[in-house]
Design an enzyme around this catalytic site. Structure first.
Site, short mmCIF file in Angstrom:
data_model
loop_
_atom_site.label_atom_id
_atom_site.label_comp_id
_atom_site.label_asym_id
_atom_site.label_seq_id
_atom_site.Cartn_x
_atom_site.Cartn_y
_atom_site.Cartn_z
N CYS A 112 9.36 -41.65 47.66
CA CYS A 112 10.41 -42.16 48.55
C CYS A 112 11.28 -43.23 47.90
CB CYS A 112 9.79 -42.69 49.84
SG CYS A 112 8.67 -41.53 50.60
N HIS A 252 14.12 -47.73 53.51
CA HIS A 252 13.49 -46.41 53.61
C HIS A 252 13.08 -46.19 55.06
CE1 HIS A 252 11.14 -42.95 53.05
NE2 HIS A 252 9.95 -43.55 53.02
N ASN A 282 11.11 -39.24 58.22
CA ASN A 282 11.05 -39.73 56.85
C ASN A 282 11.46 -38.59 55.90
OD1 ASN A 282 10.21 -40.45 54.28
ND2 ASN A 282 8.28 -41.34 54.94
O1 UT7 Z 1 7.33 -42.51 52.75
C1 UT7 Z 1 5.94 -42.54 52.78
C2 UT7 Z 1 5.56 -43.72 53.44
N1 UT7 Z 1 4.69 -43.45 54.54
C3 UT7 Z 1 4.62 -44.32 55.50
O2 UT7 Z 1 5.34 -45.28 55.54
C4 UT7 Z 1 3.58 -44.14 56.57
C5 UT7 Z 1 2.90 -45.45 56.85
N2 UT7 Z 1 1.95 -45.34 57.92
C6 UT7 Z 1 2.33 -45.18 59.20
O3 UT7 Z 1 3.51 -45.13 59.50
C7 UT7 Z 1 1.27 -45.17 60.25
O4 UT7 Z 1 0.03 -45.55 59.69
C8 UT7 Z 1 1.10 -43.77 60.93
C9 UT7 Z 1 2.32 -43.46 61.78
C10 UT7 Z 1 0.93 -42.69 59.88
C11 UT7 Z 1 -0.11 -43.75 61.84
O5 UT7 Z 1 0.02 -44.78 62.81
P1 UT7 Z 1 -1.19 -45.76 63.07
O6 UT7 Z 1 -0.79 -46.65 64.16
O7 UT7 Z 1 -1.57 -46.39 61.76
O8 UT7 Z 1 -2.31 -44.79 63.58
P2 UT7 Z 1 -3.75 -44.56 62.99
O9 UT7 Z 1 -3.69 -43.78 61.73
O10 UT7 Z 1 -4.47 -45.87 63.01
O11 UT7 Z 1 -4.36 -43.63 64.12
C12 UT7 Z 1 -4.56 -44.11 65.46
C13 UT7 Z 1 -5.02 -42.94 66.30
C14 UT7 Z 1 -6.13 -42.13 65.64
O12 UT7 Z 1 -7.05 -41.71 66.65
P3 UT7 Z 1 -8.42 -42.52 66.87
O13 UT7 Z 1 -9.12 -42.43 65.56
O14 UT7 Z 1 -8.02 -43.90 67.24
O15 UT7 Z 1 -9.06 -41.74 67.97
C15 UT7 Z 1 -5.42 -40.92 65.10
O16 UT7 Z 1 -6.26 -39.79 64.99
O17 UT7 Z 1 -3.96 -42.03 66.51
C16 UT7 Z 1 -4.38 -40.71 66.15
N3 UT7 Z 1 -3.23 -39.96 65.66
C17 UT7 Z 1 -2.42 -39.28 66.49
N4 UT7 Z 1 -2.44 -39.09 67.82
C18 UT7 Z 1 -1.46 -38.34 68.35
C19 UT7 Z 1 -2.77 -39.86 64.40
N5 UT7 Z 1 -1.67 -39.09 64.38
C20 UT7 Z 1 -1.43 -38.71 65.65
C21 UT7 Z 1 -0.45 -37.93 66.27
N6 UT7 Z 1 -0.49 -37.77 67.62
N7 UT7 Z 1 0.55 -37.35 65.58
#
Ligand code: UT7
Length: 325
Positions: A112, A252, A282
């Site tokens: 990115c 970004h 993204n």
């Molecule tokens: O250019 C590359 C750069 N990439 C990035 O900048 C990404 C950086 N990271 C993020 O933006 C965030 O970490 C994410 C958007 C990917 C995830 O958000 P988060 O608030 O960190 O969620 P998490 O990974 O802590 O997951 C929280 C919960 C989990 O469930 P449990 O374990 O709490 O039951 C996930 O399984 O949300 C669940 N989850 C979803 N639920 C519904 C993860 N993805 C989804 C989804 N829909 N799409």
């Protein structure tokens, strides 16, 4: 020495829009979750256009603004994480279609951060006299490397391209300071996409590699919220600028929560950030030039405005540019 200036910027995205609701038919997710956790509402997904196709269309728009012809270009640098093929480079394919017969063309890989890496390279090459007009492109068809069964990643990304024309400035405005870096030591596992598994008769058949994009979202999030303020502060320090003189920061476009956090850490209003991730998701190397081009098309930038472009991504990598428009 004269500065190098961006004299044209353009973008192009596929027409096909995919909503969060459509994704909730593919994986266990919802519009509410995606908007709350990322800010993304929809993204553009190619129905067949390639990384080269998108790059060519974005480049035509950038050349139009720069009022230059393909024959004027003597350097093409393409940043992409989703090339159509390993060889020839995306840049050579773009050269062939556009007829940039006088250019040296090559691709770079910095995920990115790629468009800003490519711009920093072009800036240096032009300053070194290795060419006078560069076409710098970020182009991605990420939809081809996404695992559409993985809700952790498939809701985040989109396809698109942005392009810029760089040349020696004639009015003392242009790229004032640049900063880029990488952390392969701790960062190589955070964001990966292994497109080409070894399938020779000599390879150990038990060594299976995941082919799609995989991400440790929390790890990348932590990295992102620390690196954006660091890059912005370094650019300001190197240029002797105060943040109050910066009209826009074009970051970004990964997650609005990352931008919220950066605004807080930098003690500035979120309004200083140009944000369009709600419509595109993204788009990796294309994200900064698409946002930049959109801001210009909307008439948000006036001559003399100072802006900061900042990106982070797989590698892990980071890059920033402070420029006067
Ligand atoms: O250019 C590359 C750069 N990439 C990035 O900048 C990404 C950086 N990271 C993020 O933006 C965030 O970490 C994410 C958007 C990917 C995830 O958000 P988060 O608030 O960190 O969620 P998490 O990974 O802590 O997951 C929280 C919960 C989990 O469930 P449990 O374990 O709490 O039951 C996930 O399984 O949300 C669940 N989850 C979803 N639920 C519904 C993860 N993805 C989804 C989804 N829909 N799409």
């Amino acid at each position: 020495m004269s500065l190098v200036k961006i004299v044209g910027i353009g973008h192009y995205c596929p027409e096909n829009t995919v909503s969060n609701d459509q994704l909730s038919n593919l994986v266990d997710t919802s519009h509410e979750w995606i908007v709350k956790r990322t800010g993304i509402c929809e993204r553009k997904i190619s129905k067949g256009e390639s990384t080269v196709d998108l790059a060519v269309k974005a480049s035509i728009n950038a050349m139009k603004m720069a009022k230059c012809s393909p024959q004027d270009i003597d350097l093409i640098v393409v940043a992409t994480t989703s090339p159509d093929r390993i060889m020839p480079s995306t840049a050579c394919s773009v050269q062939s279609i556009l007829g940039c017969d006088n250019a040296a063309a090559f691709d770079i890989s910095a995920a990115c951060s790629g468009f800003l890496y490519a711009s920093i390279i072009a800036n240096s090459l032009i300053k070194n006299g290795e060419g006078s007009k560069a076409l710098v492109i970020g182009s991605e068809v990420l939809s081809r490397i996404i695992d559409w069964n993985d809700r952790n990643t498939c809701v985040l990304f989109g396809d698109g391209a942005g392009a810029a024309i760089l040349e020696v400035s004639t009015d003392n405005s242009g790229i004032i300071s640049t900063y880029f870096g990488s952390d392969g030591k701790t960062g190589t596992k955070a964001l990966t996409a292994n497109q080409f598994p070894i399938k020779t008769p000599f390879a150990d058949a038990s060594l299976k590699r995941e082919e799609y994009l995989q991400m440790d979202g929390r790890e990348v999030f932590k990295f992102a919220i620390s690196i954006i303020p660091k890059v912005v502060k370094k650019l300001l320090e190197d240029s002797g600028e105060d943040i109050s003189n910066i009209k826009y920061i074009i970051p970004h476009q990964a997650n609005v929560r990352i931008i919220d956090d950066a605004a807080k850490k930098l003690n500035i209003s979120k309004d200083k950030f140009y944000i369009n991730l709600e419509s595109y998701g993204n788009t990796s190397a294309a994200s900064v030039p698409i946002a930049f081009s959109e801001a210009v098309n909307k008439g948000l930038l006036n001559k003399g405005d100072k802006i900061i472009l900042v990106a982070f991504g797989g590698g892990l990598t980071w890059a920033g540019i402070l420029l006067e428009w």
